[in-house]
Design an enzyme around this catalytic site. Structure first.
Site, mmCIF file in Angstrom:
data_model
loop_
_atom_site.group_PDB
_atom_site.id
_atom_site.type_symbol
_atom_site.label_atom_id
_atom_site.label_comp_id
_atom_site.label_asym_id
_atom_site.label_seq_id
_atom_site.Cartn_x
_atom_site.Cartn_y
_atom_site.Cartn_z
ATOM 1 N N TYR A 121 -1.475 -0.688 10.731
ATOM 2 C CA TYR A 121 -1.694 -1.028 9.320
ATOM 3 C C TYR A 121 -0.516 -0.562 8.469
ATOM 4 O O TYR A 121 0.034 -1.328 7.677
ATOM 5 C CB TYR A 121 -2.993 -0.395 8.814
ATOM 6 C CG TYR A 121 -3.237 -0.658 7.342
ATOM 7 C CD1 TYR A 121 -3.607 -1.929 6.899
ATOM 8 C CD2 TYR A 121 -3.071 0.348 6.394
ATOM 9 C CE1 TYR A 121 -3.810 -2.182 5.553
ATOM 10 C CE2 TYR A 121 -3.276 0.102 5.041
ATOM 11 C CZ TYR A 121 -3.644 -1.168 4.626
ATOM 12 O OH TYR A 121 -3.835 -1.427 3.293
ATOM 13 N N SER B 193 0.867 -1.183 0.000
ATOM 14 C CA SER B 193 0.000 0.000 0.000
ATOM 15 C C SER B 193 0.896 1.222 0.000
ATOM 16 O O SER B 193 2.071 1.142 0.382
ATOM 17 C CB SER B 193 -0.854 -0.011 1.274
ATOM 18 O OG SER B 193 -1.430 1.250 1.504
HETATM 19 N N1 LIG Z 1 -8.797 -0.543 -0.527
HETATM 20 C C1 LIG Z 1 -7.718 0.200 -0.338
HETATM 21 O O1 LIG Z 1 -7.806 1.445 -0.201
HETATM 22 C C2 LIG Z 1 -6.351 -0.418 -0.332
HETATM 23 C C3 LIG Z 1 -5.250 0.412 -0.567
HETATM 24 C C4 LIG Z 1 -3.980 -0.143 -0.557
HETATM 25 C C5 LIG Z 1 -3.813 -1.487 -0.303
HETATM 26 N N2 LIG Z 1 -4.902 -2.285 -0.045
HETATM 27 C C6 LIG Z 1 -4.661 -3.685 0.251
HETATM 28 O O2 LIG Z 1 -5.243 -4.462 -0.761
HETATM 29 C C7 LIG Z 1 -5.610 -5.743 -0.244
HETATM 30 C C8 LIG Z 1 -7.036 -6.055 -0.660
HETATM 31 O O3 LIG Z 1 -7.876 -5.078 -0.062
HETATM 32 P P1 LIG Z 1 -9.284 -4.666 -0.685
HETATM 33 O O4 LIG Z 1 -9.276 -3.203 -0.842
HETATM 34 O O5 LIG Z 1 -9.619 -5.516 -1.841
HETATM 35 O O6 LIG Z 1 -10.227 -4.981 0.561
HETATM 36 P P2 LIG Z 1 -11.486 -5.956 0.723
HETATM 37 O O7 LIG Z 1 -12.435 -5.737 -0.388
HETATM 38 O O8 LIG Z 1 -11.937 -5.763 2.116
HETATM 39 O O9 LIG Z 1 -10.826 -7.401 0.540
HETATM 40 C C9 LIG Z 1 -10.093 -8.023 1.547
HETATM 41 C C10 LIG Z 1 -10.028 -9.499 1.252
HETATM 42 O O10 LIG Z 1 -9.297 -10.145 2.309
HETATM 43 C C11 LIG Z 1 -10.024 -11.292 2.724
HETATM 44 N N3 LIG Z 1 -9.763 -11.604 4.118
HETATM 45 C C12 LIG Z 1 -9.926 -10.780 5.182
HETATM 46 N N4 LIG Z 1 -9.631 -11.443 6.314
HETATM 47 C C13 LIG Z 1 -9.270 -12.704 5.954
HETATM 48 C C14 LIG Z 1 -8.872 -13.859 6.656
HETATM 49 N N5 LIG Z 1 -8.767 -13.851 7.992
HETATM 50 N N6 LIG Z 1 -8.583 -14.995 5.965
HETATM 51 C C15 LIG Z 1 -8.709 -15.011 4.616
HETATM 52 N N7 LIG Z 1 -9.070 -13.944 3.882
HETATM 53 C C16 LIG Z 1 -9.357 -12.806 4.542
HETATM 54 C C17 LIG Z 1 -11.481 -10.885 2.522
HETATM 55 O O11 LIG Z 1 -12.306 -12.034 2.375
HETATM 56 P P3 LIG Z 1 -13.230 -12.683 3.506
HETATM 57 O O12 LIG Z 1 -13.808 -11.571 4.330
HETATM 58 O O13 LIG Z 1 -14.237 -13.436 2.706
HETATM 59 O O14 LIG Z 1 -12.335 -13.577 4.282
HETATM 60 C C18 LIG Z 1 -11.404 -10.144 1.215
HETATM 61 O O15 LIG Z 1 -11.462 -11.048 0.143
HETATM 62 C C19 LIG Z 1 -5.393 -5.664 1.265
HETATM 63 O O16 LIG Z 1 -4.155 -6.264 1.577
HETATM 64 C C20 LIG Z 1 -5.321 -4.172 1.539
HETATM 65 O O17 LIG Z 1 -4.521 -3.892 2.664
HETATM 66 C C21 LIG Z 1 -6.157 -1.776 -0.076
#
Ligand SMILES: NC(=O)c1ccc[n+]([C@@H]2O[C@H](COP(=O)([O-])OP(=O)(O)OC[C@H]3O[C@@H](n4cnc5c(N)ncnc54)[C@H](OP(=O)(O)O)[C@@H]3O)[C@@H](O)[C@H]2O)c1
Length: 264
Positions: free
Chosen positions: A159, A146
């Site tokens: 985080y 990130s």
């Molecule tokens: N959105 C942003 O602004 C942003 C920015 C920079 C980086 N990121 C990074 O990008 C990645 C994806 O984030 P996103 O934005 O796509 O968020 P998201 O839509 O909330 O997706 C998160 C994913 O992680 C899974 N997850 C959460 N807890 C888990 C667990 N204990 N075991 C297995 N799977 C788990 C969730 O699935 P389940 O709930 O079904 O388990 C979901 O598929 C993350 O690493 C986040 O830190 C996000």
């Protein structure tokens, strides 16, 4: 015998995507579905089976839905066992599972904070470790870091620290795996419109200035796939975040933290 079959080219090529049930992970599955023609099977990992099943139906590739809480060491053992049993070639690994919670460190539940370490760092590290023995020349590892990795973030402290770990780990691993021609790319987007914020904003609110830099997941993923294809170390989506990255390289972090403090 299985190893002999691999050598003879008679093996299963797979792509593993963690956090595939929503947001960036689901988008990786959708975009890779059109690109990874030589991959036989997608392994989709997350806790919500219904969401993984829904995604699976949209894909042309054969899929394996793996319902798993990646923070549970016993459940991660199941992945190890599955890999051992199937002995596939892992062509692509995308580690997307992750979450963040904003708020002051000392005012939040400890478990929620250490949970970020368990998922964003521990699980990502272990899944990567488990997959590397099954990788070949030109296999790709894509790690979701990130832009929070670039600068400590008061109000998002744990985080940001987990993402600094992911970025540092990915860059070092990239060098270690260079002789095997396995490419590691860290993806460092700023805010992306996903369900991430349903959890992240439980206690705190996103800074107003950050809201101006929101992008959609499809753009992040398109650029990440392109960066990985070009063997780049990092993918930094959007000009604003590239500018932020540049500032964190050339200006003292103490100074930048004071400016961020003034923006609150
Ligand atoms: N959105 C942003 O602004 C942003 C920015 C920079 C980086 N990121 C990074 O990008 C990645 C994806 O984030 P996103 O934005 O796509 O968020 P998201 O839509 O909330 O997706 C998160 C994913 O992680 C899974 N997850 C959460 N807890 C888990 C667990 N204990 N075991 C297995 N799977 C788990 C969730 O699935 P389940 O709930 O079904 O388990 C979901 O598929 C993350 O690493 C986040 O830190 C996000």
């Amino acid at each position: 015998m299985l190893q002999m079959l691999q050598k003879a080219g008679n093996f299963m090529n797979i792509a593993i995507i963690t956090g595939a049930s929503s947001g960036i992970g689901a988008e990786f599955a959708l975009q890779f579905d059109n690109i990874l023609k030589s991959v036989d099977e997608f392994w989709l990992i997350a806790r919500r089976k219904d969401r993984l099943d829904e995604l699976s139906e949209k894909l042309n590739h054969k899929t394996r839905v793996i319902t798993m809480d990646l923070t549970d060491a016993m459940e991660r053992e199941e992945l190890k066992e599955l890999l051992r049993r199937e002995n596939p070639v892992v062509r692509v690994l995308v580690n997307c599972a992750g979450y963040g919670i904003m708020g002051k460190f000392s005012e939040m539940e400890l478990k929620e904070q250490t949970g970020m370490l368990d998922l964003n760092c521990m699980a990502l590290t272990e899944v990567t470790y488990l997959c590397i023995p099954y990788m070949r020349r030109k296999s790709r590892i894509i790690q979701l870091a990130s832009s929070a990795a670039f600068l400590p973030q008061p109000g998002f402290a744990v985080y940001a620290a987990t993402k600094a770990y992911v970025l540092s780990f990915s860059r070092a691993l990239r060098e270690e795996l260079r002789p095997r021609e396995i490419i590691v790319t860290a993806v460092c987007p700023g805010p992306v419109r996903t369900e991430f914020f349903d959890t992240a904003e439980r206690y705190g609110k996103t800074l107003a200035i950050k809201k101006l830099t929101f992008v959609n997941a499809d753009k992040v993923v398109r650029e990440a796939i392109e960066a990985a294809g070009k063997r780049k170390a990092m993918s930094v989506c959007s000009p604003w975040i590239r500018l932020f990255w540049f500032f964190t390289k050339v200006l003292p972090h103490g100074f930048l933290l004071k400016i961020v403090g003034l923006l609150k």
